[in-house]
Write a protein that holds these residues in place. Structure first.
Motif, mmCIF file in Angstrom:
data_model
loop_
_atom_site.group_PDB
_atom_site.id
_atom_site.type_symbol
_atom_site.label_atom_id
_atom_site.label_comp_id
_atom_site.label_asym_id
_atom_site.label_seq_id
_atom_site.Cartn_x
_atom_site.Cartn_y
_atom_site.Cartn_z
ATOM 1 N N MET A 1 32.050 27.842 44.312
ATOM 2 C CA MET A 1 31.987 29.184 43.692
ATOM 3 C C MET A 1 30.692 29.594 43.194
ATOM 4 O O MET A 1 30.112 28.744 42.448
ATOM 5 N N SER A 2 30.175 30.579 43.712
ATOM 6 C CA SER A 2 28.955 31.280 43.002
ATOM 7 C C SER A 2 29.022 31.480 41.438
ATOM 8 O O SER A 2 30.330 31.588 40.971
ATOM 9 N N HIS A 3 27.829 31.556 40.672
ATOM 10 C CA HIS A 3 27.848 31.860 39.428
ATOM 11 C C HIS A 3 28.605 33.150 38.905
ATOM 12 O O HIS A 3 29.312 33.380 38.010
ATOM 13 N N ASP A 4 28.453 34.145 39.948
ATOM 14 C CA ASP A 4 29.013 35.279 39.946
ATOM 15 C C ASP A 4 29.820 35.664 41.007
ATOM 16 O O ASP A 4 29.279 36.615 41.838
ATOM 17 N N PRO A 5 31.252 35.231 41.010
ATOM 18 C CA PRO A 5 31.824 35.367 42.378
ATOM 19 C C PRO A 5 32.075 36.929 42.525
ATOM 20 O O PRO A 5 32.768 37.509 41.544
ATOM 21 N N THR A 6 32.375 37.188 43.901
ATOM 22 C CA THR A 6 32.977 38.617 44.154
ATOM 23 C C THR A 6 34.409 38.501 44.241
ATOM 24 O O THR A 6 34.988 37.326 44.074
ATOM 25 N N ALA A 7 35.037 39.732 44.004
ATOM 26 C CA ALA A 7 36.386 39.645 44.141
ATOM 27 C C ALA A 7 37.086 39.060 45.091
ATOM 28 O O ALA A 7 38.037 38.407 45.207
ATOM 29 N N ALA A 8 36.440 39.304 46.423
ATOM 30 C CA ALA A 8 36.992 38.418 47.718
ATOM 31 C C ALA A 8 36.953 36.928 47.390
ATOM 32 O O ALA A 8 37.718 36.196 47.803
ATOM 33 N N GLN A 9 35.948 36.389 47.035
ATOM 34 C CA GLN A 9 35.720 34.808 46.383
ATOM 35 C C GLN A 9 36.836 34.359 45.487
ATOM 36 O O GLN A 9 37.365 33.279 45.774
ATOM 37 N N LEU A 10 37.091 35.047 44.405
ATOM 38 C CA LEU A 10 38.159 35.037 43.531
ATOM 39 C C LEU A 10 39.431 34.835 44.245
ATOM 40 O O LEU A 10 40.165 33.910 43.747
ATOM 41 N N LEU A 11 39.938 35.798 45.153
ATOM 42 C CA LEU A 11 41.104 35.761 45.968
ATOM 43 C C LEU A 11 41.300 34.614 46.656
ATOM 44 O O LEU A 11 42.377 34.107 46.593
ATOM 45 N N ALA A 12 40.277 34.568 47.243
ATOM 46 C CA ALA A 12 40.177 33.178 48.050
ATOM 47 C C ALA A 12 40.581 31.833 47.255
ATOM 48 O O ALA A 12 41.190 30.972 47.729
ATOM 49 N N ALA A 13 39.800 31.807 46.070
ATOM 50 C CA ALA A 13 40.317 30.656 45.186
ATOM 51 C C ALA A 13 41.522 30.754 44.630
ATOM 52 O O ALA A 13 42.166 29.457 44.410
ATOM 53 N N TYR A 14 42.180 31.805 44.393
ATOM 54 C CA TYR A 14 43.475 32.038 43.985
ATOM 55 C C TYR A 14 44.490 31.485 45.027
ATOM 56 O O TYR A 14 45.277 30.558 44.874
ATOM 57 N N ASP A 15 44.164 31.792 46.168
ATOM 58 C CA ASP A 15 45.180 31.356 47.279
ATOM 59 C C ASP A 15 44.895 29.801 47.621
ATOM 60 O O ASP A 15 45.935 29.115 47.775
ATOM 61 N N GLU A 16 43.909 29.324 47.512
ATOM 62 C CA GLU A 16 43.499 27.960 47.598
ATOM 63 C C GLU A 16 44.126 27.039 46.666
ATOM 64 O O GLU A 16 44.483 26.023 46.895
ATOM 65 N N GLN A 17 43.783 27.583 45.259
ATOM 66 C CA GLN A 17 43.905 26.687 44.246
ATOM 67 C C GLN A 17 45.315 26.642 43.393
ATOM 68 O O GLN A 17 45.492 25.968 42.772
ATOM 69 N N LEU A 18 45.563 28.054 43.379
ATOM 70 C CA LEU A 18 46.550 28.494 42.355
ATOM 71 C C LEU A 18 47.925 28.893 43.052
ATOM 72 O O LEU A 18 48.633 29.560 42.381
ATOM 73 N N ARG A 19 48.256 28.596 44.157
ATOM 74 C CA ARG A 19 49.553 28.793 44.865
ATOM 75 C C ARG A 19 50.180 27.427 45.130
ATOM 76 O O ARG A 19 49.460 26.473 45.132
ATOM 77 N N GLU A 20 51.490 27.522 45.593
ATOM 78 C CA GLU A 20 52.120 26.089 45.768
ATOM 79 C C GLU A 20 52.257 25.279 44.663
ATOM 80 O O GLU A 20 53.024 25.645 43.756
#
Length: 270
Positions: A1-20
């Motif tokens: 993840m970049s130093h200043d992530p975009t909303a799309a990057q944050l949502l992708a991280a949410y789906d990848e790391q914060l579900r299940e």
């Protein structure tokens, strides 16, 4: 993840790391049915989560809802089931299927994500208020009862039991409370997500007569400091209309929404 992530990057991280698996906090047991994870929690509660329902049509989704309800019905102790629906998911016919099985939508909340640093400097504790961790069982139960009142609910001993059990696991979860005149008036949890850079803040509630005084902001800043000290970088939260503006001012971004759909057993259901 970049130093200043975009909303799309944050949502992708949410789906990848914060579900299940990240949704299994406090689980007594977990079962799998297709894409669904069926989680049994303390206090007679069941919880349904998943990474994605992409590709499922309305008929398949109706069958998944029916299977989830049937799974929990086999356990006579489950009196409440929550199906956590995210606004960005592709799930045709899901809401109609939930309604057909007796689920009721609760308030939609914003999924907020952002760096912890933005929260730390925004937490001046108002005069006459003390912010601290709650660790002793009697303290935890008093905080749980206050939270129920703040949310307009009757005090529920099963929710207090679940909170005591969660903190007893010693997995990094913390309960923070703000007091005025020696009594709890606001509280919230801090929950690390193992194996990620994220922590969650949950269960935030403030008594109506103490809102709009900066108390919740101070409580959030205290939790953010504790998370940074533990080595975490990002915060995620399902935020109400009350807490969202506070988090937005601190640099968090709303990446989607989540709506709890809840089924509760009634007299006719045994």
């Amino acid at each position: 993840m970049s130093h200043d992530p975009t909303a799309a990057q944050l949502l992708a991280a949410y789906d990848e790391q914060l579900r299940e698996e990240a949704d299994f906090d406090g689980a007594l047991d977990v079962a799998r049915h297709g894409p669904l994870w069926l989680v049994r929690l303390r206090g007679g509660r069941g919880f349904v989560t998943y990474r994605s329902l992409e590709g499922a049509g309305a008929d398949e989704i109706r069958a998944l809802v029916a299977a989830a309800v049937a799974h929990f019905a086999e356990d006579g102790s489950v009196r409440e089931i929550e199906w956590k629906n995210r606004g960005h998911d592709a799930a045709p016919g899901l809401e109609e299927a939930l309604v057909a099985h007796g689920f009721v939508a609760e308030e939609t909340e914003s999924i907020m994500i952002g760096p912890l640093e933005g929260l730390v400097g925004d937490g001046r504790v108002p005069e006459g208020v003390r912010v601290r961790r709650a660790t002793e069982e009697a303290d935890v139960r008093a905080v749980s009862a206050m939270t129920d009142r703040a949310l307009g609910k009757e005090a529920d001993g099963s929710r207090a039991d679940a909170l005591v059990a969660l903190l007893a696991r010693d997995d990094g979860s913390q309960l923070w409370v703000a007091e005025a005149e020696g009594s709890p008036v606001s509280a919230g949890r801090l929950t690390p997500v193992p194996g990620t850079a994220f922590v969650g803040i949950w269960g935030g509630a403030t008594l109506p007569e103490f809102r709009h005084r900066g108390i919740y902001r101070a409580l959030t800043a205290a939790r953010a400091r504790a998370a940074l000290e533990a080595g975490y970088r990002y915060l995620h939260s399902d935020s109400t209309r009350y807490s969202r503006p506070i988090l937005e001012r601190s640099g968090l971004v709303a990446v989607s929404t989540t709506t709890p759909w809840v089924w509760r057993a009634g007299p006719s259901r045994g």
